[in-house]
Design a protein around this motif. Sequence first.
Motif: not given
Length: 144
Positions: A79-85, A88-92, A94-101
Amino acid sequence: MSIIRPGTKKRIEEILRDYPKMDKYINDRRQELMYPIKPDDENVGGGKSSKISKPQEQMLITIDEDKQLKALEREQRAVKTCLADSDADTNVIAEELYFKKHPKYQMDGLIEDKLIHCRRTQAFQKKSKLIRRIAKEIGLYDPY
């Protein structure tokens, strides 16, 4: 573009949801291995043990060979590798749909509030690409 099985997609989405807690899971597993609960030995006097006599070496070998710990570390690294590559839109996404409680947005909300700067189709493509990349990084290949 390849199609991903629904079961594989669900598994990757579970990994993404667990990602923010992955350090804790890894640490907890290491603690379990370092300080195991030892059952009472009822074999008084018994025979020889096949275990290594140095407890520190035994613990290092146990930690190094633990499949559950290795799987957690592999998933976190993927996950860390794929997010680093990713952009910005993809990271947002992932953050909103998966990382937030308690996510505030779904995909359409991210687009409407201009948190991501792409069209709806592109947003879903970015999400799918991230899931496929993580699956490939972990080694969950689909036959088609």
